[in-house]
Design an enzyme around this catalytic site. Structure first.
Site, PDB file in Angstrom:
ATOM      1  N   HIS A  79       0.970  -1.378  -0.096  1.00  0.00           N
ATOM      2  CA  HIS A  79       0.023  -0.056  -0.106  1.00  0.00           C
ATOM      3  C   HIS A  79       0.898   1.278   0.103  1.00  0.00           C
ATOM      4  O   HIS A  79       0.179   2.254  -0.020  1.00  0.00           O
ATOM      5  CB  HIS A  79      -1.133   0.012   0.999  1.00  0.00           C
ATOM      6  CG  HIS A  79      -0.621   0.326   2.567  1.00  0.00           C
ATOM      7  ND1 HIS A  79      -0.209  -0.638   3.564  1.00  0.00           N
ATOM      8  CD2 HIS A  79      -0.601   1.639   3.098  1.00  0.00           C
ATOM      9  CE1 HIS A  79       0.289   0.207   4.527  1.00  0.00           C
ATOM     10  NE2 HIS A  79       0.226   1.387   4.271  1.00  0.00           N
ATOM     11  N   ASP A 124      -0.053  -7.452   1.612  1.00  0.00           N
ATOM     12  CA  ASP A 124       0.712  -6.120   1.790  1.00  0.00           C
ATOM     13  C   ASP A 124       1.952  -6.011   1.710  1.00  0.00           C
ATOM     14  O   ASP A 124       2.637  -5.764   2.908  1.00  0.00           O
ATOM     15  CB  ASP A 124      -0.209  -5.416   2.913  1.00  0.00           C
ATOM     16  CG  ASP A 124      -0.030  -3.806   2.824  1.00  0.00           C
ATOM     17  OD1 ASP A 124       0.397  -3.434   1.732  1.00  0.00           O
ATOM     18  OD2 ASP A 124      -0.391  -3.204   3.768  1.00  0.00           O
ATOM     19  N   GLN A 213       0.548   5.924  11.517  1.00  0.00           N
ATOM     20  CA  GLN A 213       0.750   6.148  10.168  1.00  0.00           C
ATOM     21  C   GLN A 213       2.039   6.845  10.057  1.00  0.00           C
ATOM     22  O   GLN A 213       2.742   7.676  10.648  1.00  0.00           O
ATOM     23  CB  GLN A 213      -0.308   7.471   9.930  1.00  0.00           C
ATOM     24  CG  GLN A 213      -1.473   6.956   9.356  1.00  0.00           C
ATOM     25  CD  GLN A 213      -2.341   6.206  10.123  1.00  0.00           C
ATOM     26  OE1 GLN A 213      -2.314   6.247  11.372  1.00  0.00           O
ATOM     27  NE2 GLN A 213      -2.714   4.897   9.533  1.00  0.00           N
ATOM     28  N   GLY A 214       2.654   6.401   8.734  1.00  0.00           N
ATOM     29  CA  GLY A 214       4.107   6.449   8.471  1.00  0.00           C
ATOM     30  C   GLY A 214       5.179   5.485   8.748  1.00  0.00           C
ATOM     31  O   GLY A 214       6.307   5.658   8.361  1.00  0.00           O
ATOM     32  N   ASP A 215       4.697   4.514   9.561  1.00  0.00           N
ATOM     33  CA  ASP A 215       5.425   3.528   9.985  1.00  0.00           C
ATOM     34  C   ASP A 215       5.158   2.343   8.907  1.00  0.00           C
ATOM     35  O   ASP A 215       6.006   1.247   8.752  1.00  0.00           O
ATOM     36  CB  ASP A 215       5.147   3.054  11.250  1.00  0.00           C
ATOM     37  CG  ASP A 215       5.559   3.884  12.322  1.00  0.00           C
ATOM     38  OD1 ASP A 215       6.630   4.396  12.175  1.00  0.00           O
ATOM     39  OD2 ASP A 215       4.849   3.900  13.269  1.00  0.00           O
ATOM     40  N   SER A 216       4.097   2.503   8.125  1.00  0.00           N
ATOM     41  CA  SER A 216       3.836   1.466   7.055  1.00  0.00           C
ATOM     42  C   SER A 216       4.880   0.965   6.559  1.00  0.00           C
ATOM     43  O   SER A 216       5.952   1.811   5.808  1.00  0.00           O
ATOM     44  CB  SER A 216       2.693   1.940   6.149  1.00  0.00           C
ATOM     45  OG  SER A 216       1.384   1.829   6.837  1.00  0.00           O
TER      46      SER A 216
HETATM   47  N1  ARG Z   1      -1.298   2.055   7.314  1.00  0.00           N
HETATM   48  C1  ARG Z   1      -0.536   2.915   8.180  1.00  0.00           C
HETATM   49  C2  ARG Z   1       0.764   3.724   7.346  1.00  0.00           C
HETATM   50  O1  ARG Z   1       0.521   4.028   6.147  1.00  0.00           O
HETATM   51  C3  ARG Z   1       0.084   2.151   9.093  1.00  0.00           C
HETATM   52  C4  ARG Z   1      -0.869   1.825  10.141  1.00  0.00           C
HETATM   53  C5  ARG Z   1      -0.585   0.893  11.391  1.00  0.00           C
HETATM   54  N2  ARG Z   1      -1.537   1.189  12.345  1.00  0.00           N
HETATM   55  C6  ARG Z   1      -1.608   0.611  13.491  1.00  0.00           C
HETATM   56  N3  ARG Z   1      -2.430   0.828  14.411  1.00  0.00           N
HETATM   57  N4  ARG Z   1      -0.477  -0.227  13.751  1.00  0.00           N
HETATM   58  O2  ARG Z   1       1.643   4.115   7.743  1.00  0.00           O
END
Ligand code: ARG
Length: 269
Positions: A79, A124, A213-216
């Site tokens: 993603h 993913d 967000q940003g750790d993905s």
């Molecule tokens: N999808 C998120 C990103 O783009 C990461 C989300 C992780 N969320 C969590 N609650 N662990 O960075």
């Protein structure tokens, strides 16, 4: 699919794609309370990583994390990228906990491989090939069976330190416990939304510590029996960040290991 579940109830669906695929600026405007009662010391609930502690950590310019799989390949989340094909638009930053360090290493991408199963559900993961190899940094082994898909995991990244918060200059780290599939899919948690075979959950029931967000795309990892780091997960999604009963959900690397290895070979290592 996973991305659509992530922010349901906290943000308009229109924001979701931008948030997941790109930057924290699209994070929900109405921040919900975090699981630890609103106190987020600094990943959520983490501390600053030491220089050299996790040499395989990669920051990607679209606002994601990644791990150094080989001198030329970065493993990240599907993603975080658009499609399979030539791509010179991504910059990877490596070799530093401080993204503004003058000694940081940077590389341009030249190709992206996105997991072919991604558009359906989960799956993913993606590989980004760098235009030239990075030498002198340890790579991160991937789990090739389920042996290490349990226990306590380390999470790390430059993403938000609280739900709706800013990206970080310095790499953060934290540890989270494994949450088994039946617990993670229980009605108080994700109520059947987690793909048991292909996703792995981690976090505290009480919340407070999580990726955000940003750790993905970044790795979730632990020590193997030889005391080497091994990657068991790829940061994928969650309901908000660090909320009670909402552990982080990670692509289960062991399930995809052979596909990742084949793709890596096809990309030249
Ligand atoms: N999808 C998120 C990103 O783009 C990461 C989300 C992780 N969320 C969590 N609650 N662990 O960075």
């Amino acid at each position: 699919m996973a991305r659509w579940r992530t922010l349901l109830g906290t943000a308009a669906a229109a924001l979701t794609v931008a948030t997941m695929g790109t930057l924290v600026s699209a994070a929900p405007a109405t921040a919900a309370p975090v699981g630890n009662g609103g106190v987020s010391p600094s990943v959520v609930g983490g501390t600053t990583a030491a220089q050299g502690e996790f040499p395989f950590m990669v920051r990607l310019s679209m606002g994601c994390g990644g791990s150094l799989y080989s001198p030329t390949l970065v493993l990240t989340a599907a993603h975080c990228v658009s499609r399979t094909g030539a791509n010179s638009s991504i910059t990877a930053t490596l070799g530093t906990v401080d993204l503004q360090s003058s000694s940081r290493i940077t590389r341009r991408s030249n190709y992206v491989y996105r997991a072919p199963g991604y558009s359906s559900s989960g799956h993913d993961w993606a590989l980004i090939r760098l235009a030239s190899p990075v030498t002198g940094l340890a790579t991160l082994n991937i789990a090739t069976n389920t042996t290490y898909d349990t226990g306590t995991f380390t999470i790390s990244g430059w993403g938000s330190s609280r739900e709706g918060g800013a990206q970080q200059r310095y790499l953060l780290k934290a540890t989270v416990p494994f949450v088994n599939d039946s617990t993670c899919n229980s009605s108080t948690m994700y109520n059947g939304q987690v793909s048991a075979a292909t996703e792995i959950c981690a976090g505290y029931t009480a919340g407070g510590v999580d990726t955000c967000q940003g750790d993905s795309g970044g790795p979730m990892f632990r020590r193997d029996d030889a005391n080497a780091w091994v990657q068991v997960g790829i940061v994928s999604w969650g309901d908000g960040c660090a909320r009670r009963n909402k552990p982080g959900v990670y692509a289960q690397v062991s399930y995809f290991a052979s596909a990742i290895q084949s793709a890596a070979s096809s990309l030249g290592g």
